[in-house]
Each structure stands twice: as structure tokens, then as C-alpha cells.
Design an enzyme around this catalytic site. Structure first.
Site, mmCIF file in Angstrom:
data_model
loop_
_atom_site.group_PDB
_atom_site.id
_atom_site.type_symbol
_atom_site.label_atom_id
_atom_site.label_comp_id
_atom_site.label_asym_id
_atom_site.label_seq_id
_atom_site.Cartn_x
_atom_site.Cartn_y
_atom_site.Cartn_z
ATOM 1 N N CYS A 112 73.834 -36.127 60.051
ATOM 2 C CA CYS A 112 74.649 -35.800 58.864
ATOM 3 C C CYS A 112 74.870 -34.298 58.696
ATOM 4 O O CYS A 112 75.712 -33.879 57.901
ATOM 5 C CB CYS A 112 74.019 -36.386 57.615
ATOM 6 S SG CYS A 112 73.718 -38.145 57.751
ATOM 7 N N HIS A 252 75.997 -32.945 50.977
ATOM 8 C CA HIS A 252 76.153 -34.156 51.791
ATOM 9 C C HIS A 252 76.142 -35.356 50.849
ATOM 10 O O HIS A 252 75.278 -35.472 49.971
ATOM 11 C CB HIS A 252 75.012 -34.228 52.804
ATOM 12 C CG HIS A 252 74.951 -35.528 53.538
ATOM 13 N ND1 HIS A 252 76.071 -36.124 54.078
ATOM 14 C CD2 HIS A 252 73.914 -36.363 53.824
ATOM 15 C CE1 HIS A 252 75.721 -37.261 54.660
ATOM 16 N NE2 HIS A 252 74.415 -37.426 54.511
ATOM 17 N N ASN A 282 77.978 -42.983 52.655
ATOM 18 C CA ASN A 282 77.488 -41.896 53.501
ATOM 19 C C ASN A 282 78.233 -41.941 54.829
ATOM 20 O O ASN A 282 78.014 -42.846 55.629
ATOM 21 C CB ASN A 282 75.975 -42.075 53.700
ATOM 22 C CG ASN A 282 75.362 -40.987 54.559
ATOM 23 O OD1 ASN A 282 76.070 -40.202 55.190
ATOM 24 N ND2 ASN A 282 74.034 -40.944 54.585
HETATM 25 N N1 COA Z 1 70.081 -54.932 47.378
HETATM 26 C C1 COA Z 1 69.091 -55.430 46.621
HETATM 27 N N2 COA Z 1 67.807 -55.125 46.798
HETATM 28 C C2 COA Z 1 67.502 -54.267 47.794
HETATM 29 C C3 COA Z 1 68.477 -53.720 48.621
HETATM 30 C C4 COA Z 1 69.813 -54.089 48.384
HETATM 31 N N3 COA Z 1 70.830 -53.596 49.120
HETATM 32 N N4 COA Z 1 67.882 -52.906 49.512
HETATM 33 C C5 COA Z 1 66.576 -52.939 49.256
HETATM 34 N N5 COA Z 1 66.335 -53.768 48.219
HETATM 35 C C6 COA Z 1 65.043 -54.110 47.605
HETATM 36 C C7 COA Z 1 63.885 -53.869 48.521
HETATM 37 O O1 COA Z 1 63.716 -54.972 49.370
HETATM 38 C C8 COA Z 1 62.764 -53.705 47.529
HETATM 39 O O2 COA Z 1 62.361 -54.979 47.101
HETATM 40 P P1 COA Z 1 60.798 -55.296 46.860
HETATM 41 O O3 COA Z 1 60.375 -54.373 45.756
HETATM 42 O O4 COA Z 1 60.838 -56.727 46.483
HETATM 43 O O5 COA Z 1 60.128 -55.007 48.152
HETATM 44 C C9 COA Z 1 63.419 -53.023 46.339
HETATM 45 O O6 COA Z 1 64.845 -53.252 46.486
HETATM 46 C C10 COA Z 1 63.176 -51.532 46.276
HETATM 47 O O7 COA Z 1 63.371 -51.009 47.579
HETATM 48 P P2 COA Z 1 63.231 -49.468 47.866
HETATM 49 O O8 COA Z 1 63.435 -49.221 49.319
HETATM 50 O O9 COA Z 1 61.977 -48.954 47.238
HETATM 51 O O10 COA Z 1 64.482 -48.906 47.032
HETATM 52 P P3 COA Z 1 64.860 -47.407 46.767
HETATM 53 O O11 COA Z 1 65.007 -47.195 45.324
HETATM 54 O O12 COA Z 1 64.016 -46.454 47.551
HETATM 55 O O13 COA Z 1 66.330 -47.335 47.395
HETATM 56 C C11 COA Z 1 67.468 -46.535 49.325
HETATM 57 C C12 COA Z 1 66.509 -47.572 48.778
HETATM 58 C C13 COA Z 1 67.683 -46.814 50.803
HETATM 59 C C14 COA Z 1 68.785 -46.615 48.564
HETATM 60 C C15 COA Z 1 66.837 -45.127 49.127
HETATM 61 O O14 COA Z 1 65.523 -45.101 49.629
HETATM 62 C C16 COA Z 1 67.625 -44.043 49.789
HETATM 63 O O15 COA Z 1 68.746 -43.768 49.413
HETATM 64 N N6 COA Z 1 67.033 -43.374 50.793
HETATM 65 C C17 COA Z 1 67.726 -42.342 51.527
HETATM 66 C C18 COA Z 1 68.646 -42.973 52.530
HETATM 67 C C19 COA Z 1 69.620 -41.981 53.062
HETATM 68 O O16 COA Z 1 70.297 -41.325 52.299
HETATM 69 N N7 COA Z 1 69.710 -41.894 54.387
HETATM 70 C C20 COA Z 1 70.602 -41.010 55.029
HETATM 71 C C21 COA Z 1 70.142 -39.621 54.867
HETATM 72 S S1 COA Z 1 71.274 -38.534 55.580
#
Ligand code: COA
Length: 332
Positions: A112, A252, A282
Site C-alpha cells: 500500500c 492511505h 482499500n
Molecule cells: N462481518 C461480520 N463479522 C466479521 C467480519 C465480517 N466481515 N469479519 C470478521 N468478523 C467477526 C470476527 O469473526 C469476530 O467474531 P468473533 O468475536 O465471534 O470471533 C468479530 O467480527 C471481531 O473480529 P475482529 O477481527 O476483532 O474485528 P476488528 O474490529 O479488528 O475488525 C478488521 C477487523 C479487519 C476490519 C480490522 O482489524 C482492520 O481493519 N485491520 C486492518 C486491516 C487493514 O487495513 N489491512 C491493510 C493495511 S494496508
């Protein structure tokens, strides 16, 4: 010699994939995606459209705005992790498509942060006097490396390209500074296992899962906020500026929570933060140049404005570019 941006362009697939569409594909909801990421929809390349398709179109628009001809280009850099092929570089394909026969062309793999890395290289080449005109592109078709059955990742990413023409300018210091960083200790928190020399496509190893984005979302999130703050502060410090002096912050476009957390650490008010991730998700290396082009064409940028670009991506890679905008608004 100084370097300045003289044109911007972007190109996106026509096909829109909304959160409602994703509700039919995986166990998710518009409410969950919107509240956790800010993303409402993303663009997806159609069959027959590749990274070079959007990169070339974005490049043509940037070249047209700069009022130059492709033969004048000395350098083409494409930031991408979804090139058309492992080789040759997508930059060479673009060189051919544009007829930019005098340019040296290569890709940069910085996930990215690819556009900021490319901008930094172009700026260095220009300031050293080696070249006069560069085309820097960020372009991705991430939809081809996303596991569409994995709700943790498939909701996040989209396709598209953005580009900028960077030119030597004796008097106009348009790029005030660039800072690029790498932290390879975290490479395995965000990566694509397949298609390289560790997991080549052989009869035994063709497992589709190897070719999908692999991500530890929570860990990536924490690193992203810290790294983007560090890169932003490096830019401000190098120029003796404070965040309050910025006209616009273009981060970003990964996730609204990452953007808001970074802006909060910099004490930047919401009206100084450019956001379009709700429309495109993204788009990795394409996200900052698409946002810059939209900000430019929508009249957000005035000559003399201080604009901070701030990136973070797999690697980890991160970086910033502080610009003093040298173009008049397009509608003035
Ligand atoms: N829809 C519904 N539920 C979802 C889901 C979706 N699309 N994706 C994950 N979940 C669930 C998980 O399974 C988890 O359930 P559980 O508590 O029963 O295990 C719950 O939601 C919370 O998951 P978690 O991973 O803790 O959520 P989060 O608040 O951290 O959000 C991301 C997940 C991926 C959105 C977040 O971590 C993020 O944005 N990370 C950075 C990713 C990124 O930007 N990458 C590129 C960088 S350049």
C-alpha cells in the site's frame, strides 16, 4: 533542482460491489462493514481488465493534465503488488501502451506504500539532476488475490489506479520532502504466500488458498496507526511545521478507524482529512493517488497549500510526502 507534481489522473472499474452484494456472498452485514471499516462499496475489475488497464488510463489522464507528450517521460514507476505478470514489470507494459519510448520503466513492490515509494524515487532522481519528467502510478487489481469466501478480508479491498506526473522545476518546490520506511520483522502479518519462489505453481502446490491475501487484521491495525503517525511526524519535523499548518491530510484509505486514529494523534480536524474509502475500499498502492486526483479535480487543492500524503502497507512499509501544491484549481 526541485520536483513538482504537474498532473494527476485516476481510473476505476465500472463494476460496483456494495456491502449489500457482500451480504449475499459471506456471513456479514452492511452495518458490520460500515462500523468496522467505513467502507460502503468498492470497484471490481471485469474479465479482460487488468492492472495495466487502469494504470494506463490513469496515466493518460495525468499526462493530459500536465500537457506533456509520453515521449518526454524519462521514468515510469508503477507501485503494485498485483502486476499483470510476475515479469515483465507492469511499468514496461505501460511504457509500451503509452509509447513512452524514452522512459526507463520498473515496478516497485511496497504494497500500500507503493505510490509514496515511487514518488520518493522520482523526487530523488529529479533532485539529483538525472531526469526531468517522471510518471508515478499506483495500480492494483486486488480482487484477483482476495478469498471471496473469507469475510475477514474480502470486505476490505478494491481495484483501481491513480497516477501523477512529476517534473523538474527550478523555482517551484512542489515536493518538500519524502520519507520512506520499512519494517521487515512483520512481513508475515500481511502477505500473499503463493506465486513466488517459496510456493511456486507446481502440480503439487497449486492450492488456491496460497494465492490469497493472508492478514492478521488486528495486528496490522495497531502497527498501521503507529507507523502512519511516525511517517507524518517525520515529514512535519523535516520541514519545521506543525500539523495545524497543513491544508489537507491525504492518508492511505485502508479503514476509517485507522484514518481517524492517525488524524487524532496528529490533532487534525475532520475537515482537513480527505476520505474516499467509503466508495473504493482499500485499493493498496492506488489509494493515495486516486484520492489525490479526486481532491485535485474536486477543487480541494489550491496553489500554495501544504498537503501531507501518508501511507502504510505490507512489508511493513510506510512513508509520507509533504507537498506544496503548485497547480491552480481546475475550475478556476
Ligand atoms: N462481518 C461480520 N463479522 C466479521 C467480519 C465480517 N466481515 N469479519 C470478521 N468478523 C467477526 C470476527 O469473526 C469476530 O467474531 P468473533 O468475536 O465471534 O470471533 C468479530 O467480527 C471481531 O473480529 P475482529 O477481527 O476483532 O474485528 P476488528 O474490529 O479488528 O475488525 C478488521 C477487523 C479487519 C476490519 C480490522 O482489524 C482492520 O481493519 N485491520 C486492518 C486491516 C487493514 O487495513 N489491512 C491493510 C493495511 S494496508
Amino acid at each position: 533542482m526541485n520536483a513538482t507534481i504537474t498532473g494527476t489522473g485516476s481510473a476505476l472499474p465500472a463494476k460496483i460491489l456494495t456491502n449489500a452484494d457482500l451480504e449475499l456472498m459471506v456471513d456479514t452485514s452492511d452495518e458490520w462493514i460500515t462500523s468496522r471499516t467505513g467502507i460502503k462499496e468498492r470497484r471490481i475489475a471485469a474479465a479482460g481488465e487488468y492492472t495495466s488497464t487502469f494504470a494506463a488510463e490513469a496515466a493518460r489522464r495525468a499526462i493530459s493534465m500536465a500537457g506533456i507528450s509520453p515521449e518526454e517521460l524519462d521514468l515510469i514507476i508503477v507501485g503494485t503488488v498485483t502486476p499483470d505478470f510476475p515479469f515483465p514489470s507492469t511499468a514496461c507494459i505501460i511504457q509500451n501502451e503509452l509509447g513512452a519510448c524514452n522512459a526507463v520503466a520498473f515496478d516497485v513492490s511496497a504494497a500500500c506504500s507503493g505510490f509514496i515509494y515511487g514518488l520518493s524515487i522520482a523526487d530523488s532522481f529529479i533532485r539529483s539532476g538525472r531526469i526531468k519528467k517522471a510518471l508515478v502510478i499506483g495500480a492494483e487489481v486486488l480482487s484477483r488475490v482476495v478469498d471471496w469466501s473469507d469475510r475477514n478480508t474480502c470486505i476490505l479491498f478494491g481495484d483501481g489506479a491513480g497516477a501523477a506526473i512529476v517534473e523538474a522545476a527550478e523555482d517551484l518546490k512542489g515536493i518538500l520532502s519524502t520519507h520512506i520506511f520499512s519494517n521487515g520483522s512483520c512481513w508475515n502479518l500481511l502477505y500473499q504466500p503463493g506465486s513466488g519462489s517459496r510456493n511456486p505453481a507446481t502440480d503439487r502446490s497449486v492450492d488456491p488458498a496460497l494465492f490469497f491475501i493472508n492478514m492478521e487484521g488486528n495486528e496490522v491495525f495497531k502497527h498501521a496507526v503507529r507507523a502512519m503517525e511516525e511517517a507524518a511526524l517525520a515529514a512535519l519535523e523535516a520541514n519545521g511545521m506543525t500539523a495545524s499548518e497543513l491544508s489537507l491530510f491525504i492518508p492511505h484509505q485502508a479503514n476509517i478507524r485507522i484514518v481517524n486514529a492517525t488524524a487524532k494523534r496528529l490533532a487534525l480536524p475532520a475537515e482537513k482529512v480527505f476520505i474516499n474509502l467509503h466508495n473504493y475500499g482499500n485499493t493498496s498502492a492506488a489509494s493515495i493517488p486516486i484520492a489525490l486526483d479526486e481532491a485535485n479535480r474536486q477543487g480541494w487543492l489550491k496553489r500554495g497549500d501544504s498537503i501531507l500524503l501518508d501511507a502504510f502497507g505490507g512489508g511493513f512499509t510506510y512513508g509520507s510526502a509533504l507537498l506544496r501544491w503548485q497547480l491552480d484549481p481546475l475550475n478556476s
